[in-house]
Scaffold this motif. Structure first.
Motif, PDB file in Angstrom:
ATOM      1  N   GLY A 172       0.417  -1.136   0.083  1.00  9.11           N
ATOM      2  CA  GLY A 172      -0.124   0.012   0.315  1.00  9.11           C
ATOM      3  C   GLY A 172       1.003   0.909   0.426  1.00  9.11           C
ATOM      4  N   GLY A 173       1.954   0.765  -0.450  1.00 10.23           N
ATOM      5  CA  GLY A 173       2.575   2.635  -0.738  1.00 10.23           C
ATOM      6  C   GLY A 173       3.875   2.985   0.545  1.00 10.23           C
ATOM      7  N   ARG A 174       4.132   1.609   1.275  1.00  7.76           N
ATOM      8  CA  ARG A 174       4.769   1.566   2.340  1.00  7.76           C
ATOM      9  C   ARG A 174       5.889   1.182   1.665  1.00  7.76           C
ATOM     10  NH1 ARG A 174       2.840  -1.389   7.527  1.00  7.76           N
ATOM     11  NH2 ARG A 174       2.025  -2.753   6.185  1.00  7.76           N
ATOM     12  N   ILE A 175       7.265   2.532   2.128  1.00  3.94           N
ATOM     13  CA  ILE A 175       8.495   1.850   1.836  1.00  3.94           C
ATOM     14  C   ILE A 175       9.819   1.104   2.634  1.00  3.94           C
ATOM     15  CG2 ILE A 175       8.641   3.521   0.217  1.00  3.94           C
ATOM     16  CD1 ILE A 175      10.473   5.274   2.342  1.00  3.94           C
ATOM     17  N   VAL A 176       9.980  -0.095   2.594  1.00  2.00           N
ATOM     18  CA  VAL A 176      11.464   0.278   3.505  1.00  2.00           C
ATOM     19  C   VAL A 176      12.630   0.294   3.758  1.00  2.00           C
ATOM     20  CG1 VAL A 176      12.694  -1.938   3.866  1.00  2.00           C
ATOM     21  CG2 VAL A 176      10.477  -2.396   2.826  1.00  2.00           C
ATOM     22  N   TYR A 177      13.212   0.917   5.053  1.00  2.00           N
ATOM     23  CA  TYR A 177      13.965   1.058   5.340  1.00  2.00           C
ATOM     24  C   TYR A 177      14.849   1.121   5.868  1.00  2.00           C
ATOM     25  CZ  TYR A 177      12.750   2.862  10.001  1.00  2.00           C
ATOM     26  OH  TYR A 177      12.198   3.144  11.265  1.00  2.00           O
ATOM     27  N   ARG A 178      16.522   0.776   6.424  1.00  2.00           N
ATOM     28  CA  ARG A 178      16.824  -0.078   7.473  1.00  2.00           C
ATOM     29  C   ARG A 178      17.482   1.274   8.259  1.00  2.00           C
ATOM     30  NH1 ARG A 178      21.296  -2.103   9.672  1.00  2.00           N
ATOM     31  NH2 ARG A 178      21.676  -4.216   9.423  1.00  2.00           N
ATOM     32  N   THR A 179      17.525   0.641   9.311  1.00  2.00           N
ATOM     33  CA  THR A 179      17.768   1.728  10.616  1.00  2.00           C
ATOM     34  C   THR A 179      19.513   2.005  10.109  1.00  2.00           C
ATOM     35  OG1 THR A 179      18.857  -0.026  12.344  1.00  2.00           O
ATOM     36  CG2 THR A 179      16.512   1.082  12.289  1.00  2.00           C
ATOM     37  N   ASN A 180      20.525   2.657  10.791  1.00  6.39           N
ATOM     38  CA  ASN A 180      22.041   2.921  10.526  1.00  6.39           C
ATOM     39  C   ASN A 180      22.702   1.321  12.087  1.00  6.39           C
ATOM     40  OD1 ASN A 180      21.069   3.568  13.536  1.00  6.39           O
ATOM     41  ND2 ASN A 180      23.084   5.859  13.143  1.00  6.39           N
ATOM     42  N   VAL A 181      21.784   1.110  12.809  1.00  5.04           N
ATOM     43  CA  VAL A 181      21.869   0.049  13.710  1.00  5.04           C
ATOM     44  C   VAL A 181      22.903  -1.304  12.870  1.00  5.04           C
ATOM     45  CG1 VAL A 181      22.421  -1.169  15.337  1.00  5.04           C
ATOM     46  CG2 VAL A 181      21.203   0.469  15.409  1.00  5.04           C
ATOM     47  N   PHE A 182      24.249  -1.715  12.782  1.00  5.06           N
ATOM     48  CA  PHE A 182      24.676  -2.840  12.547  1.00  5.06           C
ATOM     49  C   PHE A 182      25.779  -3.577  12.993  1.00  5.06           C
ATOM     50  CE2 PHE A 182      24.070   0.489   8.450  1.00  5.06           C
ATOM     51  CZ  PHE A 182      24.247  -0.278   7.840  1.00  5.06           C
ATOM     52  N   HIS A 183      24.731  -4.856  13.204  1.00  4.76           N
ATOM     53  CA  HIS A 183      24.919  -5.796  14.241  1.00  4.76           C
ATOM     54  C   HIS A 183      25.896  -6.820  13.622  1.00  4.76           C
ATOM     55  CE1 HIS A 183      21.923  -4.866  17.221  1.00  4.76           C
ATOM     56  NE2 HIS A 183      21.297  -4.671  15.804  1.00  4.76           N
ATOM     57  N   PRO A 184      27.677  -6.547  14.026  1.00  2.00           N
ATOM     58  CA  PRO A 184      28.719  -7.474  13.876  1.00  2.00           C
ATOM     59  C   PRO A 184      28.536  -8.757  13.871  1.00  2.00           C
ATOM     60  CG  PRO A 184      29.293  -6.386  16.271  1.00  2.00           C
ATOM     61  CD  PRO A 184      28.073  -6.117  15.999  1.00  2.00           C
ATOM     62  N   LEU A 185      29.144  -9.522  12.911  1.00  2.00           N
ATOM     63  CA  LEU A 185      29.634 -10.769  13.077  1.00  2.00           C
ATOM     64  C   LEU A 185      29.833 -11.868  14.199  1.00  2.00           C
ATOM     65  CD1 LEU A 185      28.736 -13.779  12.157  1.00  2.00           C
ATOM     66  CD2 LEU A 185      30.840 -13.385  10.452  1.00  2.00           C
ATOM     67  N   GLU A 186      30.824 -11.415  15.002  1.00  2.00           N
ATOM     68  CA  GLU A 186      31.803 -12.229  15.792  1.00  2.00           C
ATOM     69  C   GLU A 186      31.563 -10.437  17.044  1.00  2.00           C
ATOM     70  OE1 GLU A 186      35.353 -12.156  14.246  1.00  2.00           O
ATOM     71  OE2 GLU A 186      34.764 -14.448  13.061  1.00  2.00           O
ATOM     72  N   TRP A 187      30.067 -10.540  17.263  1.00  2.00           N
ATOM     73  CA  TRP A 187      30.085  -9.521  18.850  1.00  2.00           C
ATOM     74  C   TRP A 187      30.317 -10.557  20.236  1.00  2.00           C
ATOM     75  CZ3 TRP A 187      26.601 -13.587  16.882  1.00  2.00           C
ATOM     76  CH2 TRP A 187      26.651 -14.501  17.997  1.00  2.00           C
TER      77      TRP A 187
END
Length: 318
Positions: A301-316
């Motif tokens: 219905g016209g909604r769009i996707v955004y991604r936050t600027n939080v990037f979780h590291p692989l080897e946390w």
């Protein structure tokens, strides 16, 4: 506000909130009025269709990144974009005549950190499935005898219960079925027997099948009836397998490892999409909202996707 103006407004919102934390708010005057009221929409069980299934290779990407994608509309409400994530993968193995379930070190770390990795996704309404694949041995999902099927199913059940998972996904690749003669001849019927046994043990969980390798191409009707979703490796507008309802089939399947299909093809496919799921294979660490927005506004219905600027590291854990 006409459709063009609304779409433009949504794109402006996405550019702004896509660069700020999950709360979608900060102290900058230019966005404070827009962001302070942004809230997560409560998701009901069947509220969003088509469902979106993401496969995450846990040796390459932290699954928490799945939860950083949201759908946003002009009311400044948001909801998680992905509905299901497959933790790829744990292997079936065969050692000294016995079948086993092997979690590689990265998969094992994710499972053992269920409270900090899996539970936050589930709290957002995202179902988390244990991805299973062939383990490069001679015994796999499609050539086990009845005793082995029961043994392996019990191992999977224990993992589902131990880590609080929402179901299982089968990928019948990588097994060298031709290299052993002491096992039953590999067949779709035996794969179906395993899936049916898993359904008996997991009556209220999700069961999905990645239709790419092995014997996933000729499952019988009884098996088709008890699985929840089936996903091809990539493509658009593929006809569902015989006996599989359209609402269980991902006729839009986007492989982000091979970048297939192209963004232009995805846009065209979105105009005619009717199935109940969309499959995103090998979701990467990087932001892929541009590709997701090739179909999301059309479907939702016209909604769009955004991604936050939080990037979780692989080897946390390091």
């Amino acid at each position: 506000m006409n459709k063009i103006q609304k779409t433009y407004l949504l794109l402006i919102i996405a550019m702004i909130i896509g660069t700020i934390p999950t709360s979608c708010s900060n102290d900058q005057e230019i966005i404070s009025e827009m962001s302070k009221n942004l809230k997560i929409r409560t998701r009901s069980t069947n509220a969003k269709t088509p469902k979106v299934v993401a496969t995450v290779e846990t040796n390459k990407v932290n699954p928490l990144n799945v939860g950083e994608y949201y759908l946003c509309d002009s009311t400044l409400e948001k909801e998680p974009f992905f509905d299901i994530v497959v933790l790829y993968a744990s292997d079936i193995n065969y050692i000294n005549g016995k079948v086993g379930l092997y979690h590689n070190p990265y998969q094992n770390n994710v499972l053992n950190a269920a409270d900090s990795i899996i539970r936050p996704l589930q709290k957002k309404g995202i179902k988390v499935l244990l991805g299973l694949r062939g383990g490069y041995s001679s015994v796999g999902f499609s050539n086990m005898n009845n005793s082995q099927i029961n043994d392996f199913s019990q191992l999977v059940l224990k993992a589902i219960n131990t880590y609080g998972l929402d179901g299982v996904d089968f990928d019948d690749e990588f097994t060298h079925y031709e290299s052993i003669t002491s096992q039953p001849k590999a067949s779709a019927a035996l794969l179906g027997n395993l899936i049916k046994r898993m359904r008996q043990l997991l009556p209220d969980k999700l069961i999905s099948v990645y239709r790419y390798g092995g014997y996933t191409f000729s499952l019988n009707q009884e098996t088709m009836d008890i699985i929840d979703y089936m996903r091809p490796n990539g493509g658009c507008m593929q006809t569902p397998p015989q006996g599989l309802p359209l609402d269980k089939w991902a006729d839009l399947s986007i492989n982000l490892k091979s970048y297939y299909p192209s963004n232009n093809t995805i846009k065209r496919c979105a105009m005619y999409h009717e199935a109940g799921t969309v499959s995103i294979i090998c979701l990467p660490y990087e932001d892929v909202s541009e590709t997701l927005n090739c179909f999301a506004p059309t479907f939702y219905g016209g909604r769009i996707v955004y991604r936050t600027n939080v990037f979780h590291p692989l080897e946390w854990w390091k």
